[in-house]
Design a protein around this motif. Structure first.
Motif, PDB file in Angstrom:
ATOM      1  N   UNK A  83       0.801  -1.212   0.000  1.00  0.00           N
ATOM      2  CA  UNK A  83       0.000   0.000   0.000  1.00  0.00           C
ATOM      3  C   UNK A  83       0.844   1.277   0.000  1.00  0.00           C
ATOM      4  N   UNK A  84       2.165   1.107  -0.017  1.00  0.00           N
ATOM      5  CA  UNK A  84       3.057   2.267   0.021  1.00  0.00           C
ATOM      6  C   UNK A  84       3.624   2.576  -1.366  1.00  0.00           C
ATOM      7  N   UNK A  85       3.738   3.876  -1.653  1.00  0.00           N
ATOM      8  CA  UNK A  85       4.500   4.356  -2.807  1.00  0.00           C
ATOM      9  C   UNK A  85       5.605   5.263  -2.275  1.00  0.00           C
ATOM     10  N   UNK A  86       6.844   4.934  -2.626  1.00  0.00           N
ATOM     11  CA  UNK A  86       7.985   5.690  -2.135  1.00  0.00           C
ATOM     12  C   UNK A  86       8.643   6.449  -3.287  1.00  0.00           C
ATOM     13  N   UNK A  87       9.119   7.656  -2.970  1.00  0.00           N
ATOM     14  CA  UNK A  87       9.955   8.417  -3.907  1.00  0.00           C
ATOM     15  C   UNK A  87      11.025   9.122  -3.084  1.00  0.00           C
ATOM     16  N   UNK A  88      12.250   9.107  -3.575  1.00  0.00           N
ATOM     17  CA  UNK A  88      13.348   9.760  -2.870  1.00  0.00           C
ATOM     18  C   UNK A  88      14.349  10.251  -3.901  1.00  0.00           C
ATOM     19  N   UNK A  89      15.135  11.253  -3.494  1.00  0.00           N
ATOM     20  CA  UNK A  89      16.088  11.770  -4.455  1.00  0.00           C
ATOM     21  C   UNK A  89      17.128  12.675  -3.842  1.00  0.00           C
ATOM     22  N   UNK A  90      18.163  12.920  -4.622  1.00  0.00           N
ATOM     23  CA  UNK A  90      19.250  13.827  -4.268  1.00  0.00           C
ATOM     24  C   UNK A  90      19.386  14.866  -5.369  1.00  0.00           C
ATOM     25  N   UNK A  91      19.795  16.072  -5.003  1.00  0.00           N
ATOM     26  CA  UNK A  91      19.973  17.135  -5.996  1.00  0.00           C
ATOM     27  C   UNK A  91      21.186  17.981  -5.643  1.00  0.00           C
ATOM     28  N   UNK A  92      21.942  18.342  -6.669  1.00  0.00           N
ATOM     29  CA  UNK A  92      23.033  19.305  -6.527  1.00  0.00           C
ATOM     30  C   UNK A  92      22.798  20.408  -7.547  1.00  0.00           C
ATOM     31  N   UNK A  93      22.861  21.663  -7.093  1.00  0.00           N
ATOM     32  CA  UNK A  93      22.640  22.784  -8.012  1.00  0.00           C
ATOM     33  C   UNK A  93      23.739  23.831  -7.843  1.00  0.00           C
ATOM     34  N   UNK A  94      24.258  24.276  -8.964  1.00  0.00           N
ATOM     35  CA  UNK A  94      25.270  25.342  -9.002  1.00  0.00           C
ATOM     36  C   UNK A  94      24.668  26.533  -9.720  1.00  0.00           C
ATOM     37  N   UNK A  95      24.856  27.732  -9.150  1.00  0.00           N
ATOM     38  CA  UNK A  95      24.341  28.956  -9.759  1.00  0.00           C
ATOM     39  C   UNK A  95      25.454  29.991  -9.861  1.00  0.00           C
ATOM     40  N   UNK A  96      25.412  30.751 -10.928  1.00  0.00           N
ATOM     41  CA  UNK A  96      26.363  31.841 -11.108  1.00  0.00           C
ATOM     42  C   UNK A  96      25.624  33.055 -11.669  1.00  0.00           C
ATOM     43  N   UNK A  97      25.908  34.230 -11.090  1.00  0.00           N
ATOM     44  CA  UNK A  97      25.278  35.473 -11.537  1.00  0.00           C
ATOM     45  C   UNK A  97      26.375  36.496 -11.797  1.00  0.00           C
ATOM     46  N   UNK A  98      26.242  37.171 -12.941  1.00  0.00           N
ATOM     47  CA  UNK A  98      27.312  38.073 -13.342  1.00  0.00           C
ATOM     48  C   UNK A  98      26.730  39.368 -13.917  1.00  0.00           C
ATOM     49  N   UNK A  99      27.313  40.492 -13.515  1.00  0.00           N
ATOM     50  CA  UNK A  99      27.049  41.784 -14.150  1.00  0.00           C
ATOM     51  C   UNK A  99      28.355  42.255 -14.765  1.00  0.00           C
ATOM     52  N   UNK A 100      28.326  42.577 -16.046  1.00  0.00           N
ATOM     53  CA  UNK A 100      29.508  43.088 -16.736  1.00  0.00           C
ATOM     54  C   UNK A 100      29.239  44.524 -17.166  1.00  0.00           C
ATOM     55  N   UNK A 101      30.202  45.387 -16.919  1.00  0.00           N
ATOM     56  CA  UNK A 101      30.046  46.811 -17.194  1.00  0.00           C
ATOM     57  C   UNK A 101      29.952  47.079 -18.690  1.00  0.00           C
ATOM     58  N   UNK A 102      29.327  48.202 -19.012  1.00  0.00           N
ATOM     59  CA  UNK A 102      29.254  48.637 -20.395  1.00  0.00           C
ATOM     60  C   UNK A 102      30.440  49.506 -20.765  1.00  0.00           C
ATOM     61  N   UNK A 103      30.346  50.162 -21.924  1.00  0.00           N
ATOM     62  CA  UNK A 103      31.372  51.130 -22.310  1.00  0.00           C
ATOM     63  C   UNK A 103      31.478  52.203 -21.235  1.00  0.00           C
ATOM     64  N   UNK A 104      32.686  52.698 -21.007  1.00  0.00           N
ATOM     65  CA  UNK A 104      32.856  53.750 -20.004  1.00  0.00           C
ATOM     66  C   UNK A 104      31.987  54.959 -20.329  1.00  0.00           C
ATOM     67  N   UNK A 105      31.829  55.243 -21.620  1.00  0.00           N
ATOM     68  CA  UNK A 105      31.013  56.393 -22.014  1.00  0.00           C
ATOM     69  C   UNK A 105      29.552  56.225 -21.607  1.00  0.00           C
ATOM     70  N   UNK A 106      29.108  54.971 -21.395  1.00  0.00           N
ATOM     71  CA  UNK A 106      27.705  54.733 -21.050  1.00  0.00           C
ATOM     72  C   UNK A 106      27.396  55.063 -19.596  1.00  0.00           C
ATOM     73  N   UNK A 107      28.427  55.120 -18.736  1.00  0.00           N
ATOM     74  CA  UNK A 107      28.168  55.413 -17.319  1.00  0.00           C
ATOM     75  C   UNK A 107      28.977  56.586 -16.778  1.00  0.00           C
ATOM     76  N   UNK A 108      29.943  57.095 -17.546  1.00  0.00           N
ATOM     77  CA  UNK A 108      30.735  58.238 -17.074  1.00  0.00           C
ATOM     78  C   UNK A 108      29.858  59.476 -16.940  1.00  0.00           C
TER      79      UNK A 108
END
Length: 648
Positions: free
Chosen positions: A268-293
């Motif tokens: 009468x039982x239903x079993x489910x089990x699991x393992x998870x590994x997650x990697x995340x990376x977030x990046x902001x890269x600047x624009x041309x200097x003229x765009x923010x100077x």
């Protein structure tokens, strides 16, 4: 989820809206509709099964599997006002493999011209329309490759690859003529150009062990890049030396998820089990200097070198799900999930649910669960600042990270996960084989909900000293600002009737009501932000959905009513009336493999009302932006189309 696997989010941070400000979304536009078999919605809290973000449930997109038919279709249309033309070409090609395996390729290409719903700019003589309001110009191509290779022992190797590229253009406010300006003295309209690249790749295998245990191992890699450009503009500080096109920088998000899952039935039982590994990376890269100077590029200042970030985190998770079936009419389920994040620690969540069939045609179900939403890397690390001129002095304003000295002196704290409690109670009553009724009540309590703080100025000597050290005038940051509760009811009546002439009518009457209330404050926020959280979206939605089939005709008629809502602007809150839209699609099958359709969305051209009692140059019923951009139906009005499809 796509085919049961977590989909990555966009790198774009919603930093303006008081409703969704501080969130990063999953971009569903990256998945062509022609690739989708069905969409399943789990409306119970599911963080104990699927982890972060599943506070209120799960949207699961199932891609098309083996198919005997390939398809190609062409869609063309335009708005009632004569603009917003669209052309879309979709194709689906399926190749069968041994043992019911397949290779499917879906491709969609879309071209959209902008719509213009802005008002006249009264700064000009004579007043004329310059700023854009409505849909942007965009070009989009997306593709999905979905495969299953079935082995002779019934083990399956599966994979899917999704690729999307979008190029869109929209405007900021028009800059009026100025004869003293070194560049474009006759006026100019800054055009924001966003180029979005998104792709993911899934590879996995699944099968059964000798004891009938099902296993599944997979890895999913997802990538999203949002690159800003600005055209037809200038940097006032640079004067005659200013370029007119700028690279304003880009945002990138990467997510890699590895899963191992087991399922087994024992009595009468239903079993489910699991393992998870997650990697995340977030990046902001600047624009041309003229765009923010200096003052930066007009319309949108570029990301500066001080905004740049490259940050990552890891997550480990384990879950266990057990279902016990007392008999064929009554079952109970329990789930437990443990997660550990490298940047803020661990969390545990549980879920208990049950279903009881009182009689053959009546089912009751209920669920109680806890959940969490981890602060996204963007919420913890996003910043965007720009300079403006006050009394001939440059000063800095914008969004600072919570750990920045400016945020800290204002009282910012390290972000904590949002935590939640979720309850549902529902029933399904089957009046007959043709008629069924579903009623669900839901309650979701969220603590430490993350919002963008109000824009703040220095109010103490200590704060002013830090502000002066960084040249800052005003600042905001992400914070666990409020606690909320959301509750409501969902009612759905489905019916089907076959007439004597063989025609068939399928109808659905669907009513939803939900309201959100702020129950506590961890930080002071403005009354307009409170109003946007509680009243910024329609609380009710009523729909009548109909499909009629007879011989070679297939007719769909949908009517939707969206309730009233409010939107803040400046220091005030404005109300907007309910909206009723009608969608119609008439399909005719010319041959067994070729059909055509004509139809329209919002065919009676329902439009949102203008700002009430607000006369303003920029945002007002007689201004440049005559209404809110938060309308549930947009501002572009009726859309009419033709479509031709062929199977081969």
């Amino acid at each position: 989820l796509v085919n049961g696997k977590r989909l990555h989010t966009s790198a774009l941070m919603h930093e303006i809206s008081n409703i969704s400000g501080g969130t990063t979304h999953v971009d569903l536009n990256t998945i062509p509709v022609v690739a989708i078999e069905k969409i399943e919605i789990l409306r119970d809290g599911a963080a104990a099964q699927y982890g972060t973000d599943a506070i209120a449930g799960v949207i699961s997109i199932v891609l098309k599997a083996k198919s005997d038919k390939n398809t190609i279709s062409l869609h063309i249309g335009q708005r009632k006002e004569g603009d917003g033309e669209q052309a879309q070409l979709d194709s689906f090609i399926s190749t069968p493999l041994n043992y019911d395996g397949f290779v499917n390729l879906s491709i969609s290409a879309n071209l959209q011209n902008r719509t213009q719903r802005a008002g006249k700019d009264r700064r000009l003589d004579p007043p004329s329309v310059q700023t854009r309001m409505g849909l942007p110009d965009s070009k989009n191509i997306s593709a999905v490759l979905n495969t299953e290779i079935v082995q002779y022992n019934d083990n399956v190797i599966y994979s899917n690859a999704m690729l999307s590229y979008r190029d869109s253009e929209s405007s900021t406010f028009y800059r009026i003529p100025d004869e003293n300006r070194a560049v474009s003295p006759h006026g100019f309209l800054p055009i924001m150009n966003a180029k979005i690249l998104d792709y993911s790749f899934t590879l996995g295998a699944k099968g059964r062990l000798s004891d009938d245990t099902q296993w599944d191992i997979s890895n999913v890699y997802g990538y999203n890049n949002f690159h800003y450009y600005l055209n037809d503009t200038m940097n006032y500080t640079l004067g005659a030396l200013s370029p007119t096109r700028f690279d304003n920088g880009n945002l990138t998000y990467i997510q890699n998820t590895t899963n191992f899952d087991l399922k087994k039935s024992m009595g009468k039982f239903n079993f489910a089990a699991g393992l998870e590994y997650r990697y995340e990376n977030y990046k902001i890269e600047a624009g041309d200097e003229a765009s923010y100077a200096g003052t930066g590029s007009q319309g949108f200042s570029g990301f500066s070198s001080e905004n740049e970030t490259d940050t990552s985190r890891e997550n480990y998770a384990a879950y266990l799900d057990i279902v016990y079936n007392f008999d064929k009419n009554f079952s109970i389920e329990g789930a437990l999930r443990f997660e550990d994040y490298s940047d803020f620690g661990s969390t545990q969540n549980i879920k208990i649910s049950s279903a009881y069939k009182v009689m053959d045609n009546l089912l009751f179900r209920t669920t109680a669960s806890t959940g969490f939403k981890a602060p996204s890397l963007a919420q913890s690390n996003f910043s965007h600042t720009s300079h403006f001129v006050t009394n001939d002095q440059l000063s800095l304003k914008g969004i600072f990270t919570p750990d920045h000295a400016v945020s800290q002196v204002l009282g910012a704290q390290e972000l904590e996960p949002e935590s939640s409690i979720h309850y549902t109670l529902g029933s399904v009553y089957q009046f007959s084989k043709q008629i069924s009724l579903m009623i669900d009540y839901f309650y979701i309590k969220v603590d430490d909900r993350i919002l963008l703080s109000d824009k703040k100025s220095a109010s103490t000597a200590e704060q002013q000293a830090i502000f002066d050290a960084y040249g800052v005038s005003r600042a905001s940051y992400f914070t666990n600002a409020i606690n909320t509760k959301t509750q409501g009811i969902d009612i759905k009546l489905n019916s089907e009737h076959i007439f004597d002439n063989g025609s068939k009518l399928t109808s659905t009457i669907w009513y939803y009501y939900g309201e959100t209330e702020i129950t506590g404050f961890n930080e002071d926020i403005s009354s307009k932000k409170i109003s946007d959280v509680e009243n910024g979206q329609p609380k009710s939605n009523f729909r009548i959905l109909n499909n009629y089939k007879k011989d070679k005709y297939n007719i769909t008629l949908n009517i939707s009513r969206f309730g009233s809502f409010s939107s803040s602007s400046g220091s005030n809150v404005y109300d907007f009336d309910p909206l009723i839209t009608t969608d119609l699609d008439i399909n005719y099958k010319i041959t067994k493999n070729f059909d055509i359709s004509i139809g329209g969305n919002n065919i009676f051209d329902e439009t949102i009302n203008k700002w009430k009692d607000r006369s303003s140059l920029f945002l007002g019923y007689d201004g440049i932006l005559t209404t809110t951009n938060k309308s549930p139906i947009g501002v572009s009005g009726a859309y009419y189309y033709m479509r031709a499809s062929m199977k081969f």
